[in-house]
Design a protein around this motif. Structure first.
Motif, PDB file in Angstrom:
ATOM      1  N   SER A 159     -15.130 -66.270  11.904  1.00  0.00           N
ATOM      2  CA  SER A 159     -16.461 -65.697  11.750  1.00  0.00           C
ATOM      3  C   SER A 159     -16.768 -65.302  10.308  1.00  0.00           C
ATOM      4  O   SER A 159     -15.935 -65.406   9.408  1.00  0.00           O
ATOM      5  CB  SER A 159     -16.593 -64.474  12.670  1.00  0.00           C
ATOM      6  N   LEU A 160     -17.981 -64.785  10.128  1.00  0.00           N
ATOM      7  CA  LEU A 160     -18.455 -64.304   8.833  1.00  0.00           C
ATOM      8  C   LEU A 160     -18.251 -62.797   8.651  1.00  0.00           C
ATOM      9  O   LEU A 160     -18.609 -62.255   7.609  1.00  0.00           O
ATOM     10  CB  LEU A 160     -19.942 -64.629   8.670  1.00  0.00           C
ATOM     11  N   VAL A 161     -17.695 -62.120   9.647  1.00  0.00           N
ATOM     12  CA  VAL A 161     -17.493 -60.671   9.537  1.00  0.00           C
ATOM     13  C   VAL A 161     -16.365 -60.384   8.543  1.00  0.00           C
ATOM     14  O   VAL A 161     -15.459 -61.203   8.358  1.00  0.00           O
ATOM     15  CB  VAL A 161     -17.185 -60.037  10.906  1.00  0.00           C
ATOM     16  N   PRO A 162     -16.387 -59.223   7.880  1.00  0.00           N
ATOM     17  CA  PRO A 162     -15.401 -58.941   6.841  1.00  0.00           C
ATOM     18  C   PRO A 162     -13.949 -59.034   7.288  1.00  0.00           C
ATOM     19  O   PRO A 162     -13.086 -59.460   6.503  1.00  0.00           O
ATOM     20  CB  PRO A 162     -15.757 -57.506   6.405  1.00  0.00           C
ATOM     21  N   ALA A 163     -13.645 -58.659   8.524  1.00  0.00           N
ATOM     22  CA  ALA A 163     -12.258 -58.699   8.984  1.00  0.00           C
ATOM     23  C   ALA A 163     -11.685 -60.107   8.956  1.00  0.00           C
ATOM     24  O   ALA A 163     -10.463 -60.291   8.855  1.00  0.00           O
ATOM     25  CB  ALA A 163     -12.147 -58.129  10.398  1.00  0.00           C
ATOM     26  N   GLU A 164     -12.553 -61.115   9.039  1.00  0.00           N
ATOM     27  CA  GLU A 164     -12.103 -62.504   8.998  1.00  0.00           C
ATOM     28  C   GLU A 164     -12.391 -63.169   7.658  1.00  0.00           C
ATOM     29  O   GLU A 164     -11.650 -64.060   7.229  1.00  0.00           O
ATOM     30  CB  GLU A 164     -12.760 -63.293  10.141  1.00  0.00           C
ATOM     31  N   GLN A 165     -13.456 -62.742   6.988  1.00  0.00           N
ATOM     32  CA  GLN A 165     -13.869 -63.363   5.730  1.00  0.00           C
ATOM     33  C   GLN A 165     -13.067 -62.895   4.526  1.00  0.00           C
ATOM     34  O   GLN A 165     -12.735 -63.690   3.647  1.00  0.00           O
ATOM     35  CB  GLN A 165     -15.337 -63.080   5.463  1.00  0.00           C
ATOM     36  N   LEU A 166     -12.764 -61.619   4.461  1.00  0.00           N
ATOM     37  CA  LEU A 166     -12.151 -61.083   3.251  1.00  0.00           C
ATOM     38  C   LEU A 166     -10.652 -61.365   3.221  1.00  0.00           C
ATOM     39  O   LEU A 166      -9.930 -61.069   4.174  1.00  0.00           O
ATOM     40  CB  LEU A 166     -12.404 -59.581   3.144  1.00  0.00           C
ATOM     41  N   VAL A 167     -10.216 -61.934   2.097  1.00  0.00           N
ATOM     42  CA  VAL A 167      -8.789 -62.209   1.882  1.00  0.00           C
ATOM     43  C   VAL A 167      -8.391 -61.631   0.528  1.00  0.00           C
ATOM     44  O   VAL A 167      -9.234 -61.437  -0.347  1.00  0.00           O
ATOM     45  CB  VAL A 167      -8.486 -63.720   1.942  1.00  0.00           C
ATOM     46  N   PRO A 168      -7.114 -61.336   0.346  1.00  0.00           N
ATOM     47  CA  PRO A 168      -6.704 -60.743  -0.924  1.00  0.00           C
ATOM     48  C   PRO A 168      -6.587 -61.776  -2.035  1.00  0.00           C
ATOM     49  O   PRO A 168      -6.301 -62.950  -1.798  1.00  0.00           O
ATOM     50  CB  PRO A 168      -5.330 -60.146  -0.598  1.00  0.00           C
ATOM     51  N   LEU A 169      -6.813 -61.312  -3.243  1.00  0.00           N
ATOM     52  CA  LEU A 169      -6.377 -62.017  -4.440  1.00  0.00           C
ATOM     53  C   LEU A 169      -5.548 -61.018  -5.226  1.00  0.00           C
ATOM     54  O   LEU A 169      -6.085 -60.147  -5.923  1.00  0.00           O
ATOM     55  CB  LEU A 169      -7.555 -62.537  -5.267  1.00  0.00           C
ATOM     56  N   LEU A 170      -4.239 -61.114  -5.073  1.00  0.00           N
ATOM     57  CA  LEU A 170      -3.290 -60.184  -5.693  1.00  0.00           C
ATOM     58  C   LEU A 170      -2.518 -60.918  -6.783  1.00  0.00           C
ATOM     59  O   LEU A 170      -2.262 -62.125  -6.650  1.00  0.00           O
ATOM     60  CB  LEU A 170      -2.319 -59.645  -4.638  1.00  0.00           C
ATOM     61  N   THR A 171      -2.147 -60.214  -7.812  1.00  0.00           N
ATOM     62  CA  THR A 171      -1.501 -60.901  -8.915  1.00  0.00           C
ATOM     63  C   THR A 171      -0.428 -60.059  -9.577  1.00  0.00           C
ATOM     64  O   THR A 171      -0.508 -58.832  -9.621  1.00  0.00           O
ATOM     65  CB  THR A 171      -2.538 -61.317  -9.981  1.00  0.00           C
ATOM     66  N   THR A 172       0.588 -60.753 -10.062  1.00  0.00           N
ATOM     67  CA  THR A 172       1.598 -60.186 -10.961  1.00  0.00           C
ATOM     68  C   THR A 172       2.014 -61.306 -11.881  1.00  0.00           C
ATOM     69  O   THR A 172       1.806 -62.491 -11.574  1.00  0.00           O
ATOM     70  CB  THR A 172       2.790 -59.610 -10.197  1.00  0.00           C
ATOM     71  N   SER A 173       2.594 -60.963 -13.009  1.00  0.00           N
ATOM     72  CA  SER A 173       2.948 -62.015 -13.969  1.00  0.00           C
ATOM     73  C   SER A 173       4.170 -61.602 -14.770  1.00  0.00           C
ATOM     74  O   SER A 173       4.569 -60.433 -14.809  1.00  0.00           O
ATOM     75  CB  SER A 173       1.768 -62.293 -14.913  1.00  0.00           C
ATOM     76  N   ARG A 174       4.771 -62.613 -15.416  1.00  0.00           N
ATOM     77  CA  ARG A 174       5.846 -62.393 -16.361  1.00  0.00           C
ATOM     78  C   ARG A 174       5.475 -63.095 -17.656  1.00  0.00           C
ATOM     79  O   ARG A 174       5.511 -64.333 -17.723  1.00  0.00           O
ATOM     80  CB  ARG A 174       7.172 -62.924 -15.823  1.00  0.00           C
ATOM     81  N   PRO A 175       5.042 -62.361 -18.682  1.00  0.00           N
ATOM     82  CA  PRO A 175       4.581 -62.993 -19.931  1.00  0.00           C
ATOM     83  C   PRO A 175       5.676 -63.832 -20.592  1.00  0.00           C
ATOM     84  O   PRO A 175       6.865 -63.625 -20.375  1.00  0.00           O
ATOM     85  CB  PRO A 175       4.189 -61.789 -20.803  1.00  0.00           C
TER      86      PRO A 175
END
Length: 375
Positions: A359-375
């Motif tokens: 569906s288009l409701v937030p519980a189904e639409q919203l997904v994370p974009l999480l990040t970490t890095s090693r320079p």
């Protein structure tokens, strides 16, 4: 017409959707003509880990089960419509919204055939994957610029039609366990001077479908995902970024309407596609208005029920390519309440599912974009 006059929120294509992540990664790797919509930092190595079924709302509701993930830098983005694996893998593999790559749901019509294509099982007699999904993949674009492109996932997905539609151009690397997934990602990231690695992990989604996202089983599985991400972050080579995202969230609907047992919902319907939380209804010739009226009357207070042209006009699919809209049902029915639209005779597998999505409701639409890095 929309349910109760409430307009459904369209995915944020071009401003913060899953389809914007691949082009942003390409830009961060120095590939020309790739828009960095998400403003990712320039680094020579990038890994995108897609955790099937890891919705933003579900993640944020479980800080104790996922302390590492919840401590990562990040924000929610939208998955796209429908919020389902096939469609999101198309967006992740092409950097294009669903209306462009054409993988517009679990089950879509193959125009001119009178048949549905199940894009997970994919009968290649119905559609050739390289032409049914015509957009060049981000891996092909990366390789053309000298970037080493790899795709890490289960052996069973190697060479499938869906993999050919969404991951062609990448070196496919099989990984059968969490340890192998970490090890294969590490090796793939170290290949060449620049590397682009996508990894796919399916267990959380499978657990949610079987037991529900409100189950102890799902929460225990989330703990393993949290450890997995921590282990991948620990082995990042210098100059690497890790991006953790998902294809959709999930809900546990308790109310069900069975199309196969409701005569008004069967009348004038030639094919029933999509999925329980994002239905495509293909009407018989001359029956379109009656089908739309019947589905609106029966479901209109619990679902957004609209003609496909209206769904496209409202931006549900993003910009739509030539011939792509014909794959969508004449009527699109998207529950926004605690409802699943099932079909016990045509789709008996849904009878065993607790967790669902699309569906288009937030519980189904919203997904994370999480990040970490090693320079």
């Amino acid at each position: 017409m929309t349910a109760r006059g409430v307009e459904p929120p369209a995915p944020r294509y071009g401003a913060g959707a899953l389809a914007d992540l691949p082009s942003s990664v390409l830009a961060s790797l120095g590939v020309p003509d790739a828009p960095n919509v998400l403003d990712l930092p320039a680094l020579p190595r990038a890994c995108v880990l897609l955790v099937d079924g890891l919705g933003w709302e579900q993640l944020k509701a479980h800080p104790d089960e996922a302390p590492y993930l919840n401590a990562m830098r990040g924000r929610p983005i939208t998955s796209g419509f429908p919020a389902t694996t096939v469609t999101s893998l198309g967006s992740l593999g092409t950097g294009a919204p669903p209306g462009a790559h054409g993988l517009l749901g679990l089950q879509v019509a193959v125009p001119g055939t009178g048949r549905l294509l199940n894009c997970l099982l994919w009968n290649e007699e119905d559609a050739d994957p390289e032409t049914f999904q015509p957009v060049p993949t981000v891996y092909e674009r990366a390789a053309a610029d000298g970037v080493e492109a790899s795709y890490v996932s289960l052996r069973q997905y190697r060479g499938t039609a869906l993999s050919r539609a969404t991951a062609r151009g990448a070196r496919y690397v099989s990984a059968e366990s969490l340890g192998q997934l970490v090890g294969r990602i590490e090796l793939a990231l170290r290949r060449g001077d620049r590397s682009y690695v996508t990894a796919y992990h399916a267990d959380l989604d499978a657990t949610g479908h079987r037991f529900g996202v409100d189950s102890h089983d799902w929460r225990h599985q989330l703990r393993f995902v949290d450890v997995l991400v921590q282990q991948i972050a620990a082995v990042l080579p210098p100059g690497s970024a890790l991006y953790v995202t998902a294809d959709h969230g999930m809900v546990d609907p308790t109310e069900r309407v069975d199309v196969d047992t409701v005569p008004e919902l069967r009348e004038g319907v030639a094919l029933l596609g999509g999925d329980a939380r994002a239905r495509y209804v293909y009407s018989e010739p001359g029956a379109h208005a009656d089908v739309l009226a019947a589905w609106t009357a029966l479901l209109g207070d619990r679902a957004w029920v609209v003609p496909r042209e209206q769904a496209a006009e409202h931006g549900w699919f993003g910009p739509v390519g030539d011939g792509m809209l014909e794959r969508v049902g004449d009527v699109v029915a998207v529950p926004h309440t605690d409802l699943a639209i099932v079909a016990s005779e045509r789709e008996p597998w849904l009878e065993q599912m607790v967790g669902m999505h699309g569906s288009l409701v937030p519980a189904e639409q919203l997904v994370p974009l999480l990040t970490t890095s090693r320079p």
